[in-house]
Design an enzyme around this catalytic site. Structure first.
Site, short mmCIF file in Angstrom:
data_model
loop_
_atom_site.label_atom_id
_atom_site.label_comp_id
_atom_site.label_asym_id
_atom_site.label_seq_id
_atom_site.Cartn_x
_atom_site.Cartn_y
_atom_site.Cartn_z
N ASN A 10 84.57 47.02 8.08
CA ASN A 10 84.21 47.43 6.72
C ASN A 10 84.61 48.89 6.54
O ASN A 10 83.95 49.78 7.07
CB ASN A 10 82.69 47.25 6.52
CG ASN A 10 82.22 47.76 5.18
OD1 ASN A 10 83.01 48.04 4.29
ND2 ASN A 10 80.90 47.89 5.03
N LYS A 12 84.63 50.67 3.89
CA LYS A 12 83.83 51.38 2.87
C LYS A 12 84.74 52.21 1.96
O LYS A 12 85.85 51.80 1.68
CB LYS A 12 82.75 52.24 3.54
CG LYS A 12 81.93 51.45 4.56
CD LYS A 12 80.68 52.17 4.99
CE LYS A 12 80.00 51.37 6.10
NZ LYS A 12 78.68 51.84 6.43
N HIS A 96 75.60 44.24 0.82
CA HIS A 96 75.53 45.30 1.85
C HIS A 96 74.36 46.24 1.51
O HIS A 96 74.08 46.49 0.34
CB HIS A 96 76.84 46.07 1.89
CG HIS A 96 76.96 46.97 3.07
ND1 HIS A 96 76.35 48.21 3.12
CD2 HIS A 96 77.59 46.82 4.26
CE1 HIS A 96 76.60 48.76 4.29
NE2 HIS A 96 77.36 47.95 5.01
N GLU A 98 74.11 49.30 1.52
CA GLU A 98 74.48 50.44 0.66
C GLU A 98 74.50 50.02 -0.81
O GLU A 98 74.13 50.79 -1.70
CB GLU A 98 75.82 51.03 1.12
CG GLU A 98 75.65 51.78 2.43
CD GLU A 98 76.88 51.81 3.33
OE1 GLU A 98 77.99 51.51 2.86
OE2 GLU A 98 76.70 52.13 4.51
N GLU A 168 72.15 43.19 9.40
CA GLU A 168 72.44 44.62 9.52
C GLU A 168 71.15 45.42 9.31
O GLU A 168 70.78 45.74 8.18
CB GLU A 168 73.46 45.04 8.46
CG GLU A 168 74.79 44.34 8.59
CD GLU A 168 75.90 45.22 8.06
OE1 GLU A 168 76.81 45.52 8.82
OE2 GLU A 168 75.83 45.64 6.89
N GLY A 174 75.52 53.24 10.53
CA GLY A 174 76.07 54.58 10.46
C GLY A 174 75.23 55.63 11.17
O GLY A 174 75.46 56.83 10.99
N SER A 213 76.15 50.22 13.89
CA SER A 213 76.61 51.01 15.03
C SER A 213 77.13 50.14 16.17
O SER A 213 76.90 50.46 17.35
CB SER A 213 75.50 51.97 15.50
OG SER A 213 75.15 52.86 14.45
C1 PEP Z 1 78.35 48.58 8.01
O1 PEP Z 1 78.61 49.41 7.16
O2 PEP Z 1 78.31 47.39 7.71
C2 PEP Z 1 78.10 49.06 9.37
C3 PEP Z 1 77.59 48.23 10.22
O3 PEP Z 1 78.40 50.37 9.63
P1 PEP Z 1 78.38 51.09 11.09
O4 PEP Z 1 79.12 50.16 12.03
O5 PEP Z 1 79.09 52.38 10.89
O6 PEP Z 1 76.97 51.24 11.47
#
Ligand code: PEP
Length: 253
Positions: A10, A12, A96, A98, A168, A174, A213
């Site tokens: 992803n 972003k 997501h 976000e 998630e 992040g 992460s």
């Molecule tokens: C994501 O944005 O779906 C995500 C898992 O980000 P990160 O791997 O940076 O934690």
């Protein structure tokens, strides 16, 4: 039940068209020899078509990061699932955290988007996950159940067959702090059990990705868990080297 591993990067809000093409090309070349794994990348809207063209006929699929639920009309700024399919997308990330946190997206919207994506022939990757406050309050599984039930409300078995779920935990996205394999497995197992109450024959086949992460050096331990079938990867997908390594490590588990 063996489910094929699946990793989706992803990206972003990152990358010009040229940068996205370069990253996509490196990812394609780097994973070309990896067997028994599905790989996708999710560039920004502006780069989708160019990246899809570049990856045409190769093993790496293209995902969008969101879509609307209507097909056309007076919806300034929105993008329809059929337009994404027309641009070469095969999948779309929906719900997501976000989008939920920054743009107020609700489960009902995720449900409408999911069904619209399926009608356009796209595979929705439906994201669900609890905040740290919810986890600390012991509300993780209740939150997951509510998000799952909301996103999948009134869907038929035929629709459910086309989905991918991504667990998630918001506190892991992040932050550099991934869920432990045991924490991930607990929730993934809960999700699969919940799916089984809706569609018993389908639940063992549906893929549940972990996101938060995920990195080349923690992917093996996460993938070793029974119900972890792959990853939705943010930060570690922005470098071809780390995403390729993650896919290789993750599919070797
Ligand atoms: C994501 O944005 O779906 C995500 C898992 O980000 P990160 O791997 O940076 O934690």
């Amino acid at each position: 039940m063996a489910r094929r591993a699946f990793f989706c990067g992803n990206w972003k809000l990152n990358g010009s068209i040229a940068e996205s093409l370069a990253l996509a090309t490196d990812v394609r070349n780097g994973v070309a020899s990896v067997r028994d794994v599905d790989v996708a990348v999710a560039p920004s809207f502006t780069a989708l078509h160019a990246v899809a063209k570049r990856l045409e006929d190769g093993p790496v699929m293209v995902a969008a990061q969101d879509c609307f639920w209507e097909e056309k009309g007076a919806f300034t700024g929105e993008v329809a699932p059929s337009q994404l399919a027309d641009a070469g997308c095969k999948l779309v990330i929906l719900g997501h955290s976000e989008r939920r946190q920054l743009f107020g997206e609700l489960d009902a919207a995720v449900n409408l988007k999911t069904r619209a994506a399926l009608r356009a022939g796209l595979t929705p990757i439906i994201c669900i996950g609890e905040t740290l406050t919810e986890r600390d309050a012991g509300e993780t599984l209740g939150r997951i159940q509510a998000q799952l039930d909301g996103a999948l409300a009134d869907m038929t078995d035929a629709e459910l067959e086309g989905i991918v779920i991504a667990y998630e935990p918001v506190w892991a996205i992040g932050t550099g702090r991934n869920a432990t394999p045991a924490q991930a497995q607990e929730v993934h197992h809960f999700i699969r059990t919940r799916l089984a109450t809706r569609a018993p024959a389908l639940a063992p086949k549906l893929r549940i990705l972990y996101g938060g992460s995920m990195k080349p050096d923690n992917v093996r331990a996460l993938m070793a868990e029974e119900d972890v079938d792959g990853g939705l990867v943010g930060g570690a997908s922005l470098s071809a080297e780390s995403f390729i390594r993650l896919v290789k490590e993750g599919s070797a588990s």
